[in-house]
Design a protein around this motif. Sequence first.
Motif, PDB file in Angstrom:
ATOM      1  N   ARG A  23      39.540  47.072  42.543  1.00  0.00           N
ATOM      2  CA  ARG A  23      38.725  46.286  43.457  1.00  0.00           C
ATOM      3  C   ARG A  23      37.679  47.171  44.131  1.00  0.00           C
ATOM      4  NH1 ARG A  23      37.750  43.846  48.353  1.00  0.00           N
ATOM      5  NH2 ARG A  23      38.128  41.602  48.486  1.00  0.00           N
ATOM      6  N   SER A  24      38.109  48.318  44.644  1.00  0.00           N
ATOM      7  CA  SER A  24      37.186  49.222  45.335  1.00  0.00           C
ATOM      8  C   SER A  24      36.093  49.722  44.391  1.00  0.00           C
ATOM      9  CB  SER A  24      37.960  50.409  45.923  1.00  0.00           C
ATOM     10  OG  SER A  24      38.846  49.985  46.936  1.00  0.00           O
ATOM     11  N   ARG A  62      22.409  38.034  47.037  1.00  0.00           N
ATOM     12  CA  ARG A  62      23.247  36.830  46.916  1.00  0.00           C
ATOM     13  C   ARG A  62      23.938  36.786  45.563  1.00  0.00           C
ATOM     14  NH1 ARG A  62      18.795  34.617  49.606  1.00  0.00           N
ATOM     15  NH2 ARG A  62      17.965  33.735  47.671  1.00  0.00           N
ATOM     16  N   ALA A  63      23.253  37.201  44.496  1.00  0.00           N
ATOM     17  CA  ALA A  63      23.872  37.202  43.169  1.00  0.00           C
ATOM     18  C   ALA A  63      25.056  38.171  43.126  1.00  0.00           C
ATOM     19  CB  ALA A  63      22.838  37.570  42.109  1.00  0.00           C
ATOM     20  N   ILE A  64      24.861  39.358  43.697  1.00  0.00           N
ATOM     21  CA  ILE A  64      25.948  40.344  43.711  1.00  0.00           C
ATOM     22  C   ILE A  64      27.106  39.853  44.570  1.00  0.00           C
ATOM     23  CG2 ILE A  64      26.573  42.652  44.542  1.00  0.00           C
ATOM     24  CD1 ILE A  64      23.759  43.564  43.683  1.00  0.00           C
ATOM     25  N   ALA A  65      26.806  39.283  45.738  1.00  0.00           N
ATOM     26  CA  ALA A  65      27.860  38.778  46.609  1.00  0.00           C
ATOM     27  C   ALA A  65      28.650  37.661  45.927  1.00  0.00           C
ATOM     28  CB  ALA A  65      27.274  38.291  47.929  1.00  0.00           C
ATOM     29  N   ARG A 118      33.795  36.029  43.341  1.00  0.00           N
ATOM     30  CA  ARG A 118      34.619  35.523  42.243  1.00  0.00           C
ATOM     31  C   ARG A 118      35.603  36.590  41.738  1.00  0.00           C
ATOM     32  NH1 ARG A 118      29.474  33.768  40.886  1.00  0.00           N
ATOM     33  NH2 ARG A 118      29.256  35.385  39.292  1.00  0.00           N
ATOM     34  N   GLU A 119      35.071  37.783  41.473  1.00  0.00           N
ATOM     35  CA  GLU A 119      35.895  38.823  40.851  1.00  0.00           C
ATOM     36  C   GLU A 119      36.974  39.350  41.801  1.00  0.00           C
ATOM     37  OE1 GLU A 119      35.799  39.620  37.600  1.00  0.00           O
ATOM     38  OE2 GLU A 119      34.403  37.922  37.558  1.00  0.00           O
ATOM     39  N   ARG A 127      39.893  36.936  42.162  1.00  0.00           N
ATOM     40  CA  ARG A 127      40.867  37.029  41.065  1.00  0.00           C
ATOM     41  C   ARG A 127      41.823  38.202  41.285  1.00  0.00           C
ATOM     42  NH1 ARG A 127      36.218  36.422  36.444  1.00  0.00           N
ATOM     43  NH2 ARG A 127      35.833  34.177  36.668  1.00  0.00           N
ATOM     44  N   ILE A 128      41.251  39.348  41.672  1.00  0.00           N
ATOM     45  CA  ILE A 128      42.095  40.527  41.914  1.00  0.00           C
ATOM     46  C   ILE A 128      43.031  40.276  43.090  1.00  0.00           C
ATOM     47  CG2 ILE A 128      42.055  42.959  42.592  1.00  0.00           C
ATOM     48  CD1 ILE A 128      39.370  43.197  41.099  1.00  0.00           C
ATOM     49  N   ASP A 129      42.496  39.691  44.154  1.00  0.00           N
ATOM     50  CA  ASP A 129      43.325  39.420  45.333  1.00  0.00           C
ATOM     51  C   ASP A 129      44.454  38.454  45.006  1.00  0.00           C
ATOM     52  OD1 ASP A 129      41.730  41.099  46.798  1.00  0.00           O
ATOM     53  OD2 ASP A 129      40.556  39.502  47.741  1.00  0.00           O
TER      54      ASP A 129
END
Length: 411
Positions: free
Chosen positions: A393-394, A163-166, A171-172, A175-177
């Motif tokens: 992103r990838s 859950r922390a990673i997701a 969030r990150e 921002r990129i999207d």
Amino acid sequence: MLNPFTYDQTALVPIGSAYTVTLGKMLDAGKVANDSHTVLPYIRAANIQDDGLRLTDVNEMPFSDEEAARLDLRRDDLLVVEGGAVGTSVVLDRDMPGWSFQKTVNRVRATGDYSTRFLGYVLRAYRDARIIDLLCNGSTIRHLTAEKLRALRIPSMRPSEQRAIAGYLDRETARIDWLIKEQQRLIGMLRARRVATVAGALDGYDQTQVRRLVDHDRPMTYGILQCGDPVAGGVPYIGPSDILGEGESPDMGALRTTAPEIASAYKRSVLKGGDVVVSIGPAYGKVAVVSNDLAGANLTQDTVRVALRPDLAHTRFFMWALLSRQTAEYWDYQVMGATFRRLNLGTLARTPIPLPGIHEQRRIAAYLDEETAKIDTLIAESERFIELSEERRSALVAAAVTGQIDVGDVK
């Protein structure tokens, strides 16, 4: 690109150890709604895109009460494309009562507190690294079956870590999207500006028809009807697929060839340097200016040669006029309602063209060459930004789901 399988193999577990995987219902055109079957909308592979569900085009079919109950859709279910764009997935953000899913889709549902959002990011990383492709190799039609998906090994993490990673990736990547969408919006504006620049430069002049600008000794014509098999050292010819850019001459080395005896029957369509070639087939409206090294080449029946009178028409001005919004709208109107959308010689010959003096034509052509080049540079820069952002992103997703980023230390 980071390969997720470089992750410590001892810390990998099969998806089936923490999630249930269910394949959707096979299409059954013979079934009809009755007392035991209800017609329901269903999600198929085409509805699942990287940016979410697309439900503007939805099909329906009958489901039994047992099928509807077993193949229901709930919030946090992960839907994974089984056939087609295999591995593409989406996490549902809401319950979807009265909906189901078809056999081209696997539904993945977490057991306990495991996170389907985390799993969605893992599958995205695997797909970007072509792990999904490797998994599906060996079959004529690529399928990510429920069995393969259950057996696919992913990094073993506690639900809290997942859950922390997701959350971090939500969030990150958002921002990129957002940055990517802003660049896409900018590209749309630049392309619209480009079209308007060309159209504006051609407005306000008296018009004539294309046929009045043609060299009478070399009338407009299309080319070879049947070119036959390629012949080494034969006569090169231009077709619609060879016309690549705005006035850019096709590459001699990339052209197909026909036998000299076939080409000899089409002497009327032999090309000279400076001729304008226009595609008239289904991909109508593409324009090329023939370079001197293509003198003697020919063209197909889906292309037309326009040999201009140099005292009346400047070649690049003529090219810009044919590529303008005004001409595109005229051609689209002319082919409207036709069974086969294509131009013909008559339509091309009657096409209205602005006709300022030849010196003014040269000035306008030089202006459009310069202005469109500036806009094209800005578009190329934005496209490169998007490309780098997608790579970023990838890489970010792959690094996060394989534990290479401590998300607790990143604010």
